[in-house]
Enzyme design. Structure first.
Site: not given
Ligand SMILES: Cc1ncc(COP(=O)(O)O)c(C=O)c1O
Length: 280
Positions: A31, A50, A145, A177
């Protein structure tokens, strides 16, 4: 509300998929979530790149070209009555008889919806937010993702249970993270982030933060961050498409970094807001 499903725009109530969809049965899909400011998708090309990376990672062919994605996303944005949106879409490996192995002649399922963009309150930006810490128990492809988000869901619930907005995760003694955000720290004036390896999602906001930091002549560094260093950093931030950049001011119930957003956060926040207005 209008949503998109497999080539058609239709009311949410009419958007139906089979219970045999592999997204439902196996969490077999990927997604994206793209923030939209003033009806313009933010960093669309990076999100589509991505998406391609995630699809390649699970060996699923991209059903559309970037131009087709842009057209569908643009049309859905146009159909929504609000200017700032969060466009969510997912691609699954489609509907097939239940069997772990990939089906051979199955069309993927593509679903897209757009909701009002719920950005953090002014209060969260001004005062910072609370996090809890937890062990990172997810799989070893956090760089993809995927819609299989159980590890992230359980981590996020730990945050909710602890009255916090996020769970900051550690694996093998290092910061990875958070459940739905990247985490950056500041140490002696330098912005430090963990490398974009298999253990974290390569966040589009993480990249945007680095870009604006460089443009603003702030020092940046990418390297593994030991747990103790993260927990004693001068500042800690969360970054994501819906949180933008937020300062962490409470960790596991205790005030963190003086309990207020730090000076480097204030700079990056201003730089990020300015870049948002410029970008398309
Ligand atoms: C596990 C995780 N890490 C980092 C991010 C941040 O990604 P982005 O800046 O592309 O939204 C997300 C965003 O949903 C996430 O689910």
């Amino acid at each position: 509300m209008t949503v998109y499903l497999n080539g058609r725009f239709l009311p949410l109530e009419d958007a139906k998929i089979s219970v045999l969809d592999r997204g439902f049965i196996y969490g077999d899909g990927v997604y994206e979530l793209i923030p939209v400011y003033g009806r313009k998708p933010f960093r669309l090309k990076q999100h589509l790149a991505r998406l391609q990376r995630s699809l390649d990672g699970i060996r699923l062919a991209n059903p559309y070209s970037d131009l087709e994605w842009e057209r569908i996303i643009g049309e859905l944005i146009g159909r929504m009555p609000f200017d700032d949106q969060g466009v969510y879409f997912q691609v699954t490996r489609g509907v097939a008889k239940r069997d772990h192995a990939f089906p051979t002649e199955t069309a993927p399922t593509v679903f897209m919806m757009s909701n009002p963009l719920a950005l953090p309150s002014a209060d969260s930006v001004e005062r910072g937010v609370a996090v809890v810490t937890a062990k990172d128990e997810r799989w070893l492809h956090c760089d993809l993702k995927t819609i299989s988000l159980l590890g992230n869901v359980l981590a996020r619930q730990l945050a909710v249970d602890g009255g916090a907005v996020e769970a900051v995760l550690f694996r093998d003694g290092h910061l990875t993270e958070a459940s739905a955000s990247n985490v950056l720290i500041v140490r002696d004036g330098v912005i430090v982030a963990p490398p974009k390896d298999n253990q974290i999602l390569p966040g589009i906001t993480y990249d945007a933060a680095f870009e604006v930091a460089r443009e603003g002549s702030l020092a940046v560094e990418v390297r593994p961050i030991p747990r103790e260093e993260a927990l004693h950093a001068d500042e800690m931030w969360l970054s994501s498409s819906t949180k933008e950049i937020l300062a962490v001011t409470k960790v596991d119930g205790q005030p963190f970094a003086g309990g207020r957003p730090g000076p480097v956060f204030r700079k990056i926040y201003a730089l990020f807001q300015a870049s948002k207005l410029k970008a398309g």
